[in-house]
Each structure stands twice: as C-alpha cells, then as structure tokens.
Design a protein around this motif. Structure first.
Motif, short mmCIF file in Angstrom:
data_model
loop_
_atom_site.label_atom_id
_atom_site.label_comp_id
_atom_site.label_asym_id
_atom_site.label_seq_id
_atom_site.Cartn_x
_atom_site.Cartn_y
_atom_site.Cartn_z
N UNK A 164 0.85 -1.19 0.00
CA UNK A 164 0.00 0.00 0.00
C UNK A 164 0.88 1.24 0.00
N UNK A 165 0.47 2.26 -0.73
CA UNK A 165 1.20 3.51 -0.54
C UNK A 165 0.24 4.49 0.13
N UNK A 166 0.78 5.25 1.05
CA UNK A 166 -0.03 6.15 1.87
C UNK A 166 -0.19 7.51 1.19
N UNK A 175 -6.79 3.24 7.11
CA UNK A 175 -6.76 2.33 5.95
C UNK A 175 -8.09 1.57 5.94
N UNK A 176 -8.72 1.49 4.80
CA UNK A 176 -10.00 0.77 4.70
C UNK A 176 -9.80 -0.62 4.12
N UNK A 177 -10.75 -1.48 4.47
CA UNK A 177 -10.73 -2.86 3.95
C UNK A 177 -12.11 -3.20 3.41
N UNK A 178 -12.15 -3.80 2.27
CA UNK A 178 -13.40 -4.28 1.70
C UNK A 178 -13.21 -5.74 1.28
N UNK A 179 -14.15 -6.58 1.70
CA UNK A 179 -14.04 -8.00 1.35
C UNK A 179 -13.97 -8.11 -0.17
N UNK A 180 -13.08 -8.93 -0.68
CA UNK A 180 -12.94 -9.11 -2.13
C UNK A 180 -11.93 -8.15 -2.74
N UNK A 181 -11.74 -7.01 -2.09
CA UNK A 181 -10.82 -5.99 -2.62
C UNK A 181 -9.54 -5.90 -1.78
N UNK A 182 -9.66 -6.21 -0.49
CA UNK A 182 -8.50 -6.11 0.40
C UNK A 182 -8.37 -4.71 0.99
N UNK A 183 -7.15 -4.38 1.42
CA UNK A 183 -6.88 -3.08 2.05
C UNK A 183 -6.70 -2.02 0.99
N UNK A 184 -7.27 -0.83 1.23
CA UNK A 184 -7.16 0.25 0.24
C UNK A 184 -7.33 1.60 0.94
N UNK A 227 4.11 -5.68 7.80
CA UNK A 227 4.89 -4.55 7.26
C UNK A 227 4.04 -3.28 7.19
N UNK A 228 2.77 -3.44 6.81
CA UNK A 228 1.88 -2.27 6.72
C UNK A 228 1.62 -1.70 8.10
N UNK A 229 1.42 -2.60 9.08
CA UNK A 229 1.21 -2.16 10.47
C UNK A 229 2.40 -1.31 10.92
N UNK A 274 5.41 4.06 11.70
CA UNK A 274 6.58 4.87 11.35
C UNK A 274 6.15 6.19 10.72
N UNK A 275 5.18 6.12 9.82
CA UNK A 275 4.74 7.33 9.12
C UNK A 275 4.12 8.33 10.10
N UNK A 276 3.30 7.83 11.03
CA UNK A 276 2.66 8.74 11.99
C UNK A 276 3.71 9.36 12.92
N UNK A 277 4.62 8.52 13.40
CA UNK A 277 5.63 9.03 14.35
C UNK A 277 6.58 10.01 13.65
N UNK A 278 6.96 9.68 12.41
CA UNK A 278 7.85 10.61 11.69
C UNK A 278 7.15 11.96 11.49
#
Ligand code: PLP
Ligand code: COI
Length: 364
Positions: free
Chosen positions: A7-9, A43-52, A118-120, A125-129
C-alpha cells in the motif's frame, strides 16, 4: 485474509496543527491518553478488494452511519505500544512486529481481516515521523501509539461478520500510567469473570475491557487501584490485571501465570521472561492460587509482586484485598528485583542499555 499488495499512503498534512507553544503546554503534563497529536492513520478494507485508501490525515472526528456494526456488536480490536525518545534525540519503538503479530491474532479471533505486518509497522513509522515533535523529551515519558480496527458495515444482521473494516492509528503523549514507582493496591474480583476458555481473553478486543469496567469500579470503591482477574470456573487462580500481566517474585525466582487462552499475551511479560536470565534470575510460567499468594506473602517466601504492560511499564503491587481477606507484600514498597527489572527494561527502551535481543526498532 492478508492481502499481499504494497500500500502507498496518501499524505494529507493538517492545516491546523498545534503551535510549538501549544504542544509544549501539553508535553509539560501529558497525563495518559488525553491529548492526541496532529495526525492519524486510516486504511479501509473491503471484502474481495482487500486493504485500500491508506492515508495519513489530520487528526479529527469520524463520521459513521449509526447502524455501523462496531457500535452494536463491538467487532473491534486494538493494540498499544510506545515511541521513545532515545538519548541523542533519535526515536525508536519497542518490538512493533510483536504488536503486529498480536494484532493479527486478535483479528483472527474476531473474524476480522489480518493486516500485513509490514503495513502495520509502516503506518506507525509514518505517523511518528510526521508527528515527531510530539515525542516527549522528559525522561520516562513517551508517545503512546494506539492502532485499532473497527467493523464499518452499516447493517444490523448478525448472520455474517462485517464485510468492511477500518484500521486506524492515533498517538498520544504519555507520562507514567501510575505515579512512577508508586505501589498499586489490587482488588480480587470473585464476583465477575473477565474471560473464560474458548472466549476472547487472549485477544486485545474492546469487549474484554467493556466487561471489566464494573469490576474496576468496584475495585476503586474498595479503595484499590486495579482489579485482579481470577480463573472463570473457581475464581481461585490468578490470571492478570485490568491492563497488565503479573509477576510473583520468590527471591531470585519469578513466576507468572501461564498463557491459558484467557489472558493477554503481554509483550512486556514476554520481554521480562527473556530478561530474567540476563539478570541471573530464573523465570517460569505456572499457576498460583489466591491462597498461595496470601500464604507466600505472609510467610515472607513471596518477596515481591509486580504488574507489567506497555502503559504501566513495571509497577509494584503493594497490597491485596478481597471480599474476605487482605494482605500486604513485603513492606508494601517497591522491592529490589522489581527495580532491577524496571531499570533494565526502561534502559533498553530508551537506548541507555544494550539491546541484546534486538527489540529496539529505530523510527527516525
Ligand atoms: N493484559 C491486559 C489486559 C492488557 O490490556 C495489557 C496491555 O496491553 C497487558 C496485559 C500487557 O500487555 P503489553 O505488555 O503487550 O502491553
Ligand atoms: C497498554 O498498556 O497498552 C494497555 O492496553 C493498557 C490500556 C488498556 C490502558
């Protein structure tokens, strides 16, 4: 199911971030979990689509349909870990992959989707940075990170788990949960049960805490700081505290209740089991009844008891009260083994002691 895509944020910085002076006012006396930083992760999750739709965005309220599943059926879980300001100014967290693994253990129990580890970690890291100025410099203070996931489908049926979810992370500067080194008093709950075999005791889900508040209130009414949970069938064997695991000290031997499925597998607990041998102590997982706790304390064989957890770090237990009994441990103050373990753990977390187990995860 864990989805493999990277995923890219999307980064949306706040246009109303607190000024340095406002932030310093909060950091002067942060308390615990009362004030939050300028940003959050979603981050959102939809069944069939995954995390997005991975985003870093300004901290703020959510707008959710009143029928959203989490409000009704508490399909929810959370984690807790900290970012520490190291000597020299760098910022590090402690064993974040262990929290990621426990997050997914909880998710499996709650019929919720797993998040790639890795996403977790990347989200933390992104929030703390981004909010690095919020990581306190005061010794013993830290930035508490609260990842969580909620079921977001707006539907009242219970014939199937939610098909949509949201993962979020918020962050809050934190001082000592209890006054540092102050022994806590505990109340033995024989009226209520936190968790039973086959239930959700090992998962970090909000429902465990919702069910605990009535006993925690009773503990406070009894003049105690915290509730101690006992096993569900006999209300006799010690399990854990409201937000901490327990260790019993017999001279240079440590005993902690075994992970039977009804208590949370604490990361601090696991770390202390490893640190014990570094400090020349032996440590074992086992079973302890309240009668053994009382007789050990009264004979002096049980020398110290401490609670441990991310928020509470290592906190001595000074006295115990139940419906028909009460006793103190040692002279009711923090003992030497508790002090050594606390100093070693905190030293590793803040970077002043060697990190022999590679637990420290540098963020920035
Ligand atoms: N037990 C409960 C019920 C908790 O809420 C916590 C806090 O997270 C712990 C134990 C300690 O776990 P950890 O050391 O991973 O913070
Ligand atoms: C933590 O230590 O992270 C906890 O979860 C305790 C909390 C419930 C305040």
């Amino acid at each position: 199911m864990t989805t493999a895509q990277k995923l890219s944020f999307d980064v949306q910085l706040s246009d109303h971030a607190r000024t340095a002076a406002e932030r310093e006012r909060v950091l002067a006396d942060p308390g615990f979990g009362q004030t939050f930083t300028d940003h959050m992760i979603s981050i959102d999750y939809t069944e069939g689509e995954g995390w997005h739709d991975a985003r870093l965005m300004p901290y703020g309220p959510l707008s959710l349909d009143p029928a959203t599943a989490v409000f009704h059926y508490a399909q929810e879980l959370f984690e807790g870990l900290k970012a520490y300001r190291q000597e020299g100014g760098a910022i590090a967290s402690f064993r974040p992959y262990a929290n990621a693994a426990r997050f997914n253990l909880s998710a499996a129990r709650m019929a919720m989707p797993e998040l790639p580890e890795e996403t977790f970690v990347e989200s933390l890291e992104l929030l703390v940075q981004t909010d690095r100025e919020w990581v306190p410099t005061t010794p013993g203070h830290s930035l508490y990170l609260r990842p969580f996931m909620i079921a977001t489908q707006p539907a009242l049926g219970v014939n199937y788990p939610s098909r949509t979810y949201r993962y979020m992370v918020i962050a809050s500067p934190a001082a000592a949960y209890f006054g540092a080194g102050r022994p806590v008093s505990v109340w033995l709950s024989t009226e209520y049960t936190r968790a039973a075999p086959g239930g959700t005791g090992f998962a970090k889900c909000g429902g465990n805490y919702a069910a605990a508040f009535v006993a925690q209130r009773q503990a406070v009414e009894q003049g105690c700081d915290q509730v101690v949970w006992l096993d569900a069938s006999e209300h006799r064997y010690v399990e854990e505290m409201g937000g901490m695991n327990l260790f019993f000290v017999y001279g240079d031997r440590l005993l902690t209740p075994a992970l039977t499925g009804t208590l949370l597998p604490g990361i601090t607990r696991d770390s202390i089991l490893s640190l014990a041998s570094d400090l020349g102590l032996t440590a074992e997982e086992g079973r302890l009844s309240i009668e053994e706790w009382q007789s050990g304390a009264e004979s002096g064989e049980l020398t110290e008891v401490f609670a441990c957890g991310t928020a509470a770090v290592v906190t001595p237990v000074g006295s115990v009260k139940g419906a028909d009994r009460a006793w103190t441990i040692g002279d009711g103050t923090q003992g030497p083994v508790t002090s050594r373990i606390r100093e070693e753990l905190v030293g590793i977390q803040y970077g002043s002691r060697p990190d022999a187990h590679s637990w420290v995860h540098k963020i920035c």
